[in-house]
Design a protein around this motif. Structure first.
Motif, PDB file in Angstrom:
ATOM      1  N   VAL A  94      -7.919   5.966  -0.819  1.00 48.81           N
ATOM      2  CA  VAL A  94      -8.175   5.741  -2.231  1.00 48.81           C
ATOM      3  C   VAL A  94      -8.107   4.248  -2.481  1.00 48.81           C
ATOM      4  O   VAL A  94      -7.067   3.634  -2.318  1.00 48.81           O
ATOM      5  CB  VAL A  94      -7.124   6.454  -3.101  1.00 48.81           C
ATOM      6  CG1 VAL A  94      -7.451   6.240  -4.566  1.00 48.81           C
ATOM      7  CG2 VAL A  94      -7.076   7.921  -2.791  1.00 48.81           C
ATOM      8  N   THR A  95      -9.201   3.673  -2.812  1.00 55.58           N
ATOM      9  CA  THR A  95      -9.170   2.256  -3.145  1.00 55.58           C
ATOM     10  C   THR A  95      -9.481   2.096  -4.615  1.00 55.58           C
ATOM     11  O   THR A  95     -10.212   2.882  -5.198  1.00 55.58           O
ATOM     12  CB  THR A  95     -10.196   1.462  -2.321  1.00 55.58           C
ATOM     13  OG1 THR A  95     -11.418   2.179  -2.371  1.00 55.58           O
ATOM     14  CG2 THR A  95      -9.754   1.297  -0.901  1.00 55.58           C
ATOM     15  N   LYS A 103       0.847  -1.194   0.000  1.00 56.69           N
ATOM     16  CA  LYS A 103       0.000   0.000   0.000  1.00 56.69           C
ATOM     17  C   LYS A 103       0.875   1.234   0.000  1.00 56.69           C
ATOM     18  O   LYS A 103       1.844   1.313   0.742  1.00 56.69           O
ATOM     19  CB  LYS A 103      -0.883   0.022   1.249  1.00 56.69           C
ATOM     20  CG  LYS A 103      -1.800  -1.178   1.349  1.00 56.69           C
ATOM     21  CD  LYS A 103      -2.762  -1.020   2.514  1.00 56.69           C
ATOM     22  CE  LYS A 103      -3.722  -2.182   2.587  1.00 56.69           C
ATOM     23  NZ  LYS A 103      -3.239  -3.253   3.499  1.00 56.69           N
ATOM     24  N   LEU A 130      -3.394   4.026  -1.275  1.00 54.80           N
ATOM     25  CA  LEU A 130      -3.557   3.321  -2.542  1.00 54.80           C
ATOM     26  C   LEU A 130      -3.065   1.887  -2.411  1.00 54.80           C
ATOM     27  O   LEU A 130      -1.936   1.650  -2.010  1.00 54.80           O
ATOM     28  CB  LEU A 130      -2.761   4.041  -3.632  1.00 54.80           C
ATOM     29  CG  LEU A 130      -2.867   3.406  -5.011  1.00 54.80           C
ATOM     30  CD1 LEU A 130      -4.159   3.818  -5.666  1.00 54.80           C
ATOM     31  CD2 LEU A 130      -1.682   3.778  -5.854  1.00 54.80           C
TER      32      LEU A 130
END
Lengths: 531, 378
Positions: B324-325, B21, B25
């Protein structure tokens, strides 16, 4: 859209018209630049008040000179240079190069005759021509000597190019001998020869070689490993103070303290290296700059140990490996041992050979290390650090060894400096020194030992030679001090060199290994490093 | 080499539950796969799928957020790569890599590039510089050997004529081969190649295939490969792992992967309308039967107002700033999944079409009767 060409486009300006126009532009720019620099000058009057002195005449002279220079360059210089590139219709050859036209046998003979006549008349010049013209005559003699030497070098240029290192080392090894011999012949006695050689061996020889050694040391860090170090003078200071303090306090010999000073400087190199390992480029430069200043400030403020700004004096001289000394009072003083006349020149000549030996050691180690895995890793680090890590190179230790090795040579040079001066103070280790050393490395071509040695000779020797321009006093009046302008001339020379050779005198690098033939790698492929 | 034909079920690299990650993100999410010894394993996926991030985790340039990467060497020792310092991964675990944007030492000659790669071996031989400085014979012998090895790999890479030229002077394809030769000079057991065929012309691509097959057959070095050039992947790889948005969507032999509908949808990056065409070309009867309806163009971020976009948490929430995925709705493989699962229950076409937000920018013309499968999940 239609292309509309203005009718003026078709009229090509003649060189004269262009030169006139550009001269006017240059004059305007010079006027704008110099109106405050030269046109006005602040001064103090008799009652200590600040007054403004107006120098419009001087300003006018400078502006007119600028205009004339630009006019001549555009009207005659540019067409001449353009013609140099045009092939002659009849012969199909390019015109003779400027150098071959400049160095011709008749000119060479004329120069030799001039030198011979002027040397023959050396003693009676003042009487014949008067003091004013005699100064010019001596200048003419110097120019003629330089021209004759340059002609010889030009004639043998391929040979010199092929054997540059060997010739250079031979010349350096013979330099004091030649100086003493020439001056002894000139002055008529051996004693005069030794006495006169002081300036040439000390101010030129030793001074230049110290900077050669410093620049070669810094070359390992900046030129090979690509780590921009602006605080290199710190290691020079560490070496100098290590010898000064241990030599004066414990009376240890130079030959013990030389390696000790190198080791101490290397230790400080590693200490500096650790915190800056992660930094690159500009950030690294700033931190190393700060490190250099910290060392200097510690030297100034740690009075109990370093004696502050007053410095340390009475640093013992180097002995000839304990067999002979250079102190007049000692029983084994060199003049007593050999039963010759007492002179301070012996020590300087000995120091010259000492620093020459240290320089050669630096060069030998650098050349050897470049062919070893660690040297290749330094250069690889300069080229691409990430690729280095992907190949299993420990970049931490590689950087630290570069810092330590470079610092060690700085430490050697520092202890030599202390021994030569007999006195050290923080004044000698200011940022300007770091900047000069770095300038030598950049000017010489990063990574190239020969280029750096030539650059040191030009930079340090050049500033020293500019001190000798006393005849200019006869031109500009007795108030004119040429020494004050030497840095200006020098800066201009540096700018010109960097425009002419952006990668330094020697822009290419020699490969460290080859399969079939060793071909120099053009500077356009090598990287400068990012820190 | 003697052990050029190792057993097939012996995993050299085992990636388990790897996550990476960057802030919020998720570049890789819970990825597990194996690379077997003596095989060429290809890691493929569309741009931004996280392939290079996986490489960077394996070669230590990134420290993964979670997960375990185990490398088993031929001599039985095994290393947890996520725990080794960057430079020890090539040195001790014998993993070498190349880079997507070629990283050669451009100012050094080809031979020097290959000698730098043998740094650790030569450092030991030179007694960490000290012995070599005084010219001990051991170093001179090791030095001659290293030049022989370099010459061997220069010959393999067909670059021996240019050995004394600067690496920066080589044409692009030759630089790629040199980078592989340089990596091989470290004596790796696992060679990780990041898009070795990128920018090569077909002839150079063929030469590269030959070089890789030669490495595989003659040195016993296993290869992990990121590649976009399907000709290369399908020809030489024994095993293919497909990533999309940091997740594994397929894993198997080149043939199995090639016909996997999710791979075709995801990797080839076709427009949704074209998936059918591609699948038809591939000739997968099963899939053709399933895909009797058209796909949905309502994927991508910013459509959370639409029930078509799936769960709100799956969408990219830029407004929140922090988290933010990657949108699952953006995954084309996910769409295929959804289609398959909903193959039985066909929803009303009219309803889902009507529900399309009018504001969506690239609204594609819909043919009547084409419904959205995802509608069935609501």
């Amino acid at each position: 859209m239609a292309v509309t060409a203005s009718p003026e486009r078709d009229i090509v300006a003649t060189p004269m018209q262009r030169a006139t126009r550009e001269a006017l532009y240059a004059g305007a720019i010079a006027l704008g630049l110099f109106v405050l620099f030269i046109g006005l000058k602040t001064d103090q009057n008799i009652s200590n008040e600040l007054i403004l002195v107006q120098r419009w005449g001087l300003l006018a002279i400078v502006v007119v000179l600028t205009m004339a220079g630009r006019f001549l360059y555009v009207a005659y210089g540019q067409p001449f240079l353009a013609n140099q590139k045009i092939v002659d219709v009849a012969t199909g050859l390019l015109p003779e190069s400027m150098a071959t036209r400049f160095f011709r046998l008749p000119y060479f003979l004329a120069a030799i005759i001039t030198v011979a006549v002027l040397v023959f008349l050396a003693g009676s010049l003042d009487g014949l021509l008067g003091p004013g013209l005699a100064g010019y005559a001596r200048f003419l003699r110097a120019l003629a000597i330089i021209y004759a030497l340059a002609s010889v070098m030009f004639y043998f240029r391929t040979f010199i190019h092929a054997h540059f290192s060997a010739l250079g080392i031979t010349a350096l090894a013979l330099y004091p001998v030649i100086v003493v011999l020439v001056l002894a012949l000139y002055g008529g006695s051996v004693a005069a020869g030794f006495q006169g050689s002081l300036k040439w061996v000390d101010n030129f020889g030793i001074q230049i070689l110290i900077y050669v050694m410093l620049a070669w040391g810094l070359n390992i860090v900046v030129g090979l490993a690509g780590l921009l170090d602006l605080g290199y003078v710190a290691f020079y200071a560490v070496g100098a103070y290590a010898y000064a303090l241990l030599g004066t306090q414990y009376g240890l010999s130079f030959w013990i303290l030389l390696p000790a000073a190198g080791a101490m400087a290397a230790f400080w190199g590693v200490l500096l290296g650790f915190p800056v390992l992660r930094l690159r480029g500009d950030y690294l430069a700033i931190v190393t700059l700060a490190f250099g200043e910290i060392i200097r400030l510690v030297l100034i403020n740690w009075r109990e140990v370093t004696n502050g700004s007053a410095g340390i004096s009475g640093i013992p001289k180097v002995t000839f490996f304990g067999l002979m000394t250079f102190n007049v009072s000692d029983p084994n003083y060199i003049a007593k041992v050999f039963d010759i006349a007492t002179s301070s020149a012996y020590y300087k000549i000995f120091l010259y050979y000492l620093i020459l030996g240290l320089c050669l050691l630096t060069a030998f180690v650098t050349i050897r290390l470049r062919r070893m895995p660690v040297g290749r890793a330094w250069e690889a680090l300069r080229e691409d650090e990430i690729a280095c890590r992907s190949l299993g190179i420990n970049t931490t230790t590689t950087k630290l060894t570069a810092f330590a090795t470079g610092a060690m040579f700085g430490g050697f040079a520092g202890s030599f400096f202390a021994a030569r001066q007999g006195f050290v103070s923080p004044e000698s280790f200011i940022f300007l020194e770091s900047a000069i050393i770095l300038a030598i490395v950049v000017l010489g071509g990063m990574g190239s030992l020969v280029g750096i040695a030539v650059a040191a000779m030009v930079m340090i020797g050049g500033t020293e030679v500019l001190r000798e321009l006393d005849f200019l006093k006869q031109v500009f009046g007795p108030d004119f001090t040429p020494e004050l302008y030497r840095m200006l001339l020098f800066g201009m020379a540096m700018v010109i060199v960097m425009l002419w050779k952006p990668r330094g005198f020697v822009g290419s690098r020699e490969p460290t290994a080859f399969l079939k033939e060793s071909r120099a790698v053009s500077g356009s492929f090598t990287k400068e490093g990012h820190g | 080499m003697s052990d050029a034909s190792p057993s097939m079920n012996d995993a050299i690299l085992q990636v388990e539950h790897l996550s990476m990650k960057f802030g919020g993100l998720v570049a890789i999410g819970d990825l597990s796969f194996q690379a077997r010894r003596g095989e060429i394993t290809a890691l493929i996926g569309p741009n931004g799928a996280g392939k290079t991030t996986v490489f960077n985790c394996i070669t230590g340039f990134y420290k993964p957020s979670e997960g375990m990467i185990t490398l088993s060497r031929r001599d039985g020792s095994s290393f947890l790569l996520e725990r080794l310092p960057n430079h020890e991964i090539p040195a001790r675990a014998k993993v070498a890599r190349t880079f997507q944007n070629i990283r050669l030492f451009s100012g050094m000659t080809l031979l020097e590039n290959l000698l730098v790669a043998q740094h650790n071996k030569l450092m030991k031989a030179s007694g960490y510089t000290v012995l070599g400085l005084f010219g001990f014979s051991g170093y001179r012998m090791a030095s001659a050997e290293s030049i022989d090895l370099a010459r061997h790999w220069l010959e393999k890479a067909d670059l021996v004529d240019r050995a004394d030229d600067p690496a920066g002077d080589l044409p692009y394809g030759a630089q790629r081969r040199l980078e592989i030769a340089r990596a091989m000079c470290t004596g790796p057991e696992l060679l990780c190649l990041d898009e070795p065929a990128a920018g090569l012309n077909p002839k150079e691509s063929m030469a590269l295939n030959a070089l890789l097959m030669d490495i595989k057959d003659n040195t016993g070095t296993s290869i992990l490969l990121i590649e976009h050039d399907m000709a290369v992947v399908m020809q030489i790889s024994d095993h293919v792992v497909v990533l999309e948005y940091g997740r594994k969507i397929s894993d198997g032999s080149p043939h199995a992967v090639r016909t996997d509908p999710r791979v075709i949808a995801a990797y080839l990056g076709v427009e949704d309308e074209d998936v059918e065409t591609v699948l038809t070309e591939v000739g997968d009867e099963d899939v053709i039967e399933q895909l009797d309806t058209g796909p949905d163009s309502a994927h991508g971020p910013g459509t959370s107002s639409s029930f078509l976009a799936g769960p709100v948490t799956d969408t990219v929430g830029h407004s929140e700033g922090e988290r933010v995925t990657v949108s699952k709705a953006a995954s084309k493989a996910g769409q295929v999944d959804a289609r398959s699962s909903a193959a039985a229950s066909k929803p009303s076409a009219a309803k889902s079409s009507a529900a399309k937000p009018a504001t969506k920018a690239p609204v594609k013309p819909k043919t009547p009767g084409v419904s959205n499968r995802r509608g069935g999940r609501k």
